[in-house]
Design an enzyme around this catalytic site. Structure first.
Site, short mmCIF file in Angstrom:
data_model
loop_
_atom_site.label_atom_id
_atom_site.label_comp_id
_atom_site.label_asym_id
_atom_site.label_seq_id
_atom_site.Cartn_x
_atom_site.Cartn_y
_atom_site.Cartn_z
N TYR A 63 11.76 70.41 12.71
CA TYR A 63 10.97 69.36 12.17
C TYR A 63 10.48 68.43 13.23
O TYR A 63 9.21 68.30 13.38
CB TYR A 63 11.70 68.63 10.89
CG TYR A 63 11.01 67.41 10.68
CD1 TYR A 63 9.51 67.68 9.88
CD2 TYR A 63 11.32 66.25 11.06
CE1 TYR A 63 8.92 66.30 9.72
CE2 TYR A 63 10.57 64.90 10.91
CZ TYR A 63 9.33 64.92 10.13
OH TYR A 63 8.64 64.12 10.06
N ASP A 109 9.17 68.49 6.60
CA ASP A 109 10.28 67.57 6.18
C ASP A 109 10.35 67.87 4.70
O ASP A 109 9.74 68.82 4.00
CB ASP A 109 9.91 66.25 6.52
CG ASP A 109 8.76 65.68 5.62
OD1 ASP A 109 7.95 66.31 4.98
OD2 ASP A 109 8.72 64.42 5.52
N GLU A 138 9.90 59.32 14.47
CA GLU A 138 10.33 60.53 13.93
C GLU A 138 11.90 60.67 13.66
O GLU A 138 12.43 61.04 12.56
CB GLU A 138 9.81 61.81 14.45
CG GLU A 138 8.24 61.86 14.31
CD GLU A 138 7.82 62.03 12.59
OE1 GLU A 138 8.54 62.37 12.04
OE2 GLU A 138 6.70 61.72 12.39
#
Ligand code: SF4
Length: 360
Positions: free
Chosen positions: A133, A151, A50
């Protein structure tokens, strides 16, 4: 997670939320992108992927992910390593501030959490480099917490689904879309739901030409119903008014390679390599003086580069007497400068000069 309520642009009813959720998950089960970290259950690996995916294209991350995991197979290995080694393993991904934060967060996890990644959204956001996020993505994918992960792709899909009139990135838009996303992730598969929105935005609900004809949520999409889905999300006005940052770089090359300078360990592009540069008034003269070279020779390239808050205008000049920086601290010669841990701007700058030179 506290999200303020909004009165407009919501899903029309709880039953439509449930149908949209089911349609997204069905589509995800059949068509999800085959990525190396999909199906991964190790929270450490999910976190690494991520962080890499922030601001870097998926194809680039796919290339680099396995090498990075081989170099640092767990959070202890990452915490033990010197930060310079982490920068080296990050080469090619750009935005090196992420590597620095990753390393700081690994040390914090070892120190304060005995090497276990925190399991909740709230705790994750206390670590360096983990914003809403990433915390949402890791908490939902690795630990099944029902929190959104918005996102750019997910924001676009949701903006269109609810026909949000708010500018992309504005506080109002984030509030409204978070409320819609929270409603959607309240199911048994929050991680998959978040990833289904990201995948839909990457493959079908694309910025300029959404493929509404094959979209699994078309029947509930207010943007599609409006006849102009690409009006959503509205452009953010601040994008048009970024201040200009003018930078001058020196190209110092001899028969053994190109000289780069390491940036300070704090601030923008901390610790990364770049062509020696200067910004502001009389930048070229000050740079020449600092390096003790002449920059009166050819201009090699001019580059426009967009940062989050600024528009960079960079000019590269060829320097005479490159050997003069040889014994300076913070300078190093690279036979292949693109293999060094350089910022995205430095990468583009070097690529542009090399391309211009090979172009007769
Ligand atoms: Fe995007 Fe079109 Fe699907 Fe709506 S119907 S979510 S605009 S692809």
């Amino acid at each position: 997670m506290h999200i303020a309520s909004s009165s407009s642009g919501r899903f029309p009813s709880a039953s439509s939320v449930s149908r949209i959720r089911n349609a997204l998950l069905r589509h995800y089960d059949r068509h999800r992108r085959d990525l190396p970290w999909r199906g991964e259950s190790d929270p450490y690996r999910i976190w690494i992927s991520e962080i890499m995916l922030q601001q870097t294209r998926v194809v680039t991350v796919v290339d680099r992910y396995h090498d990075f995991i081989r170099s640092f197979p767990d959070v202890h290995a990452l915490a033990r390593a010197p930060v310079a080694r982490v920068y080296e393993a990050w080469a090619g991904l750009g935005y090196y501030g992420r590597a620095r934060n990753l390393h700081a967060a690994a040390r914090a996890i070892v120190r304060a959490h005995r090497g276990w990644l925190p399991t909740t959204y709230a705790e994750l956001t206390t670590l360096p480099g983990i914003g809403p996020y990433t915390a949402g993505a890791v908490a939902s994918i690795a630990f099944g917490e029902a929190v959104p992960a918005l996102d750019g792709n997910a924001i676009r899909v949701l903006s269109r689904l609810v026909a949000s009139a708010d500018a992309s990135g504005s506080a109002a838009a984030v509030r409204q879309l978070s409320a819609s996303a929270i409603a959607l992730v309240r199911g048994t598969r929050p991680g998959d739901l978040n990833q289904s929105l990201m995948d839909l935005g990457a493959s079908i609900c694309t910025p300029r030409q959404p493929k509404c004809g094959v979209c699994p949520v078309r029947r509930w999409c207010a943007g599609f119903a409006s006849g102009q889905p690409t009006r959503f999300p509205a452009a953010c006005p601040s994008r048009r008014t970024k201040p200009i940052l003018a930078v001058v770089f020196a190209w110092l090359e001899d028969s053994h390679g190109v000289w780069l300078e390491r940036r300070p360990s704090e601030g923008l592009w901390a610790g990364q390599w770049q062509l020696p540069g200067a910004e502001g008034p009389r930048a070229r003269a000050r740079l020449a003086e600092r390096l003790d070279v002449s920059l009166e020779a050819r201009r090699l390239a001019r580059i426009e580069h967009e940062l989050t808050h600024r528009q960079v205008r960079a000019t590269v000049f060829e320097a005479t007497s490159p050997w003069r920086v040889r014994s300076r601290n913070g300078f190093r010669r690279f036979e292949r400068p693109l293999s060094a841990p350089v910022s995205a701007l430095a990468r583009r700058t070097i690529q542009t000069v090399l391309a211009a030179r090979s172009d007769p």
